[in-house]
Enzyme design. Structure first.
Site, PDB file in Angstrom:
ATOM      1  N   ASP A 258      -7.884 -10.886  -8.204  1.00 15.45           N
ATOM      2  CA  ASP A 258      -6.646 -11.318  -9.385  1.00 15.45           C
ATOM      3  C   ASP A 258      -6.807 -10.282 -10.340  1.00 15.45           C
ATOM      4  OD1 ASP A 258      -4.844 -12.131 -11.146  1.00 15.45           O
ATOM      5  OD2 ASP A 258      -5.544 -14.200 -10.860  1.00 15.45           O
TER       6      ASP A 258
ATOM      7  N   CYS B 139      10.110  -2.824  -9.438  1.00 21.06           N
ATOM      8  CA  CYS B 139      11.477  -2.500  -9.102  1.00 21.06           C
ATOM      9  C   CYS B 139      12.408  -3.459  -9.488  1.00 21.06           C
ATOM     10  CB  CYS B 139      10.960  -2.450  -7.533  1.00 21.06           C
ATOM     11  SG  CYS B 139      10.474  -4.000  -6.824  1.00 21.06           S
TER      12      CYS B 139
ATOM     13  N   LYS C 175       2.337   2.826  -2.418  1.00 19.53           N
ATOM     14  CA  LYS C 175       1.844   3.747  -3.450  1.00 19.53           C
ATOM     15  C   LYS C 175       0.500   4.101  -3.543  1.00 19.53           C
ATOM     16  CE  LYS C 175       5.874   2.434  -6.354  1.00 19.53           C
ATOM     17  NZ  LYS C 175       6.145   0.869  -5.815  1.00 19.53           N
TER      18      LYS C 175
ATOM     19  N   GLY D 131       0.941  -1.165   0.074  1.00 19.63           N
ATOM     20  CA  GLY D 131      -0.122   0.044   0.067  1.00 19.63           C
ATOM     21  C   GLY D 131       0.701   1.199  -0.061  1.00 19.63           C
TER      22      GLY D 131
HETATM   23  C1  LIG Z   1       5.596  -4.670  -6.384  1.00 18.69           C
HETATM   24  S1  LIG Z   1       4.514  -5.341  -5.202  1.00 18.69           S
HETATM   25  C2  LIG Z   1       3.509  -3.782  -5.085  1.00 18.69           C
HETATM   26  C3  LIG Z   1       3.909  -2.919  -4.028  1.00 18.69           C
HETATM   27  C4  LIG Z   1       3.026  -1.808  -3.740  1.00 18.69           C
HETATM   28  N1  LIG Z   1       2.518  -1.102  -5.133  1.00 18.69           N
HETATM   29  C5  LIG Z   1       3.358  -0.756  -2.974  1.00 18.69           C
HETATM   30  O1  LIG Z   1       3.790   0.509  -3.615  1.00 18.69           O
HETATM   31  O2  LIG Z   1       3.120  -0.859  -1.710  1.00 18.69           O
HETATM   32  C6  LIG Z   1       3.527  -6.325  -6.358  1.00 18.69           C
HETATM   33  C7  LIG Z   1       2.094  -6.883  -5.832  1.00 18.69           C
HETATM   34  O3  LIG Z   1       1.334  -7.491  -7.030  1.00 18.69           O
HETATM   35  C8  LIG Z   1       0.687  -8.406  -6.249  1.00 18.69           C
HETATM   36  N2  LIG Z   1       0.175  -9.410  -7.346  1.00 18.69           N
HETATM   37  C9  LIG Z   1       0.777 -10.416  -7.938  1.00 18.69           C
HETATM   38  N3  LIG Z   1      -0.102 -10.638  -8.863  1.00 18.69           N
HETATM   39  C10 LIG Z   1      -1.042 -10.292  -8.966  1.00 18.69           C
HETATM   40  C11 LIG Z   1      -2.329 -10.311  -9.807  1.00 18.69           C
HETATM   41  N4  LIG Z   1      -2.695 -11.248 -10.563  1.00 18.69           N
HETATM   42  N5  LIG Z   1      -3.422  -9.498  -9.231  1.00 18.69           N
HETATM   43  C12 LIG Z   1      -3.278  -8.615  -8.355  1.00 18.69           C
HETATM   44  N6  LIG Z   1      -2.115  -8.318  -7.742  1.00 18.69           N
HETATM   45  C13 LIG Z   1      -1.097  -9.228  -7.931  1.00 18.69           C
HETATM   46  C14 LIG Z   1       1.362  -8.953  -5.295  1.00 18.69           C
HETATM   47  O4  LIG Z   1       0.757  -9.890  -4.277  1.00 18.69           O
HETATM   48  C15 LIG Z   1       2.270  -7.895  -4.585  1.00 18.69           C
HETATM   49  O5  LIG Z   1       1.526  -7.420  -3.424  1.00 18.69           O
END
Ligand SMILES: C[S@@+](CC[C@H](N)C(=O)[O-])C[C@H]1O[C@@H](n2cnc3c(N)ncnc32)[C@H](O)[C@@H]1O
Length: 419
Positions: free
Chosen positions: A295, A367, A253, A251
């Site tokens: 998803d 990232c 961003k 969370g």
């Molecule tokens: C790079 S992290 C996000 C970091 C977040 N935006 C932040 O700034 O705190 C990627 C996220 O994508 C989620 N994720 C992976 N596959 C996904 C999907 N198919 N649908 C939704 N979320 C997904 C993961 O659970 C993870 O929390």
């Protein structure tokens, strides 16, 4: 309650258990979430993982036969790290020998003693030998070194070295609660040195535990890297906009988006445990969003069919730009993961595009520093979509930020759908 003070043997044993679990494929973040670690163990674990390439090379050089028991190997690598970090030699050797009983590997007592003493006898030559290998010198796996070297001929050593440093600690000031100048003054009044390094970004000269950051509980600030803080402002937000953060947990961003304007914000993530952290962050900061478990690849399950004006797709990735924060990532990833993530990222981008309103903007972010997850995904997408353009973002200089003393490694591509 009387406080138990831990011996070095207990610290080495506890750190080695974690190192063995990471070596078997578990993520350090998940292990830390399951059980808090004491600071001395954390320091050993992070140091050992940052240096794992060296430890591994030293054990290979010192043991006649590589120890098969994962705890023996983990204990040796952890104790070698403690020696290399300057801990008292005799204490480390004798306490590592004491740790074998705690790890139920008593039969390895002689081996642990011999390997550590062997290291101390011939330390300079062994260190030189380890540093002569790429993995020992750059402390990343060989496939990762080769990739960065090929993709950044002028900057590869800098990128790898940044991946081994202690990361800076940067805060994001919540404009709903205070201003940057006031907050920096508050820090100064508490004797904490800090500098403004972005519109809302304040870097602490010396990192602090989160619970020692003034005003954190009251929602004055969040902890967020300066590179991550570039994302939300790129989306050029206005009050009332329908915005989707498609991969939102934990969370960071999403909260930043909500700080910048009173949005109609949906924060989606597939991982329910991570999703709970968004609710906690928003509550602490006094912000609101619709937090949804779902998803992103199957929007029919959660989308009401009304297009979004802005979408942030902070895609799951190798995290190769933030290895210094998650040093286990360097040893958990495999070369094949890069292509696997790239496939998923392309699917997510194509699916999110369908949800974007004509004229709307989507920010694709990772990232990672690997081209396959960044320019390659966006380039292939643009080649297939006549209704997508990439907008120039001068502050980003091409979109790829490499990790350095100021910020982590990130990639951003701002895309707009034809009106
Ligand atoms: C790079 S992290 C996000 C970091 C977040 N935006 C932040 O700034 O705190 C990627 C996220 O994508 C989620 N994720 C992976 N596959 C996904 C999907 N198919 N649908 C939704 N979320 C997904 C993961 O659970 C993870 O929390």
């Amino acid at each position: 309650m009387p406080r138990h003070s831990y011996s070095l043997a207990e610290d080495l044993a506890d750190a080695s258990r974690l190192i063995a679990r990471v070596a078997a494929g578990e993520s350090l973040a998940a292990l830390r979430a399951a059980a808090p670690l004491r600071p001395a163990v954390l320091e050993l674990v992070y140091g050992t993982l940052r240096d794992y390439g060296v430890g591994d090379a030293l054990v290979a050089a010192l043991a006649h036969r590589l120890p098969r028991d994962p705890h023996v190997r983990a204990l040796l690598i952890t104790a070698l790290r403690a020696l290399r970090a300057g801990r008292a030699q005799h204490a480390v050797v004798s306490e590592a020998v004491n740790a074998v009983a705690r790890l139920r590997i008593a039969s390895a007592k002689g081996l642990v003693n011999a390997v550590l003493r062997g290291y101390l006898r011939d330390r300079a030559a062994l260190d030189a030998r380890a540093a002569a290998t790429d993995e020992g010198r750059y402390r990343h796996p060989q496939w990762w070194i080769d990739r960065v070297r090929a993709q950044y001929p002028g900057a590869w050593e800098r990128v790898l070295e940044a991946g081994n440093t202690h990361p800076p600690m940067t805060l994001r000031v919540n404009p709903r609660r205070t201003g940057v100048a006031e907050y920096v003054a508050l820090l100064a009044a508490e004797g904490i040195e800090a500098r403004q390094v972005g519109a809302q970004a304040v870097r602490l000269v010396t990192p602090l535990p989160v619970d020692a950051v003034p005003g954190f509980d009251a929602g004055l600030v969040s902890v967020q890297d300066a590179g991550a803080q570039l994302a939300a402002p790129l989306l050029d937000l206005a009050p009332g906009q329908r915005v989707l953060d498609a991969c939102a947990a934990p969370g960071g961003k999403a909260a930043h988006l909500a700080e910048l304007a009173a949005l109609d914000l949906t924060a989606l993530d597939v991982d329910e445990a991570r999703l709970r952290r968004i609710g906690a962050a928003l509550a602490r900061l006094g912000l609101a969003a619709r937090v949804l478990a779902g998803d992103a690849l199957t929007p029919e399950a959660w989308w009401d069919g009304r297009p979004f004006e802005r979408i942030l797709l902070d895609a799951p990735c190798t995290a190769s730009g933030v290895a210094r924060r998650y040093p286990d990532v360097k040893w958990l990833r495999r070369a094949a993961d890069v292509a696997r993530f790239a496939t998923l990222q392309a699917q997510l981008l194509a699916t999110m595009w369908r949800l974007l309103e004509p004229g709307g903007k989507l920010l694709y972010a990772t990232c990672s520093v690997f081209h396959e997850e960044n320019d390659a995904v966006v380039g292939e997408f643009l080649a297939r979509r006549a209704d997508a353009v990439r907008l120039a973002v001068p502050v980003l200089d091409g979109g790829q930020l490499l990790p350095d003393a100021e910020h982590d490694g990130f990639y951003y591509a701002l895309l707009q759908k034809s009106p």
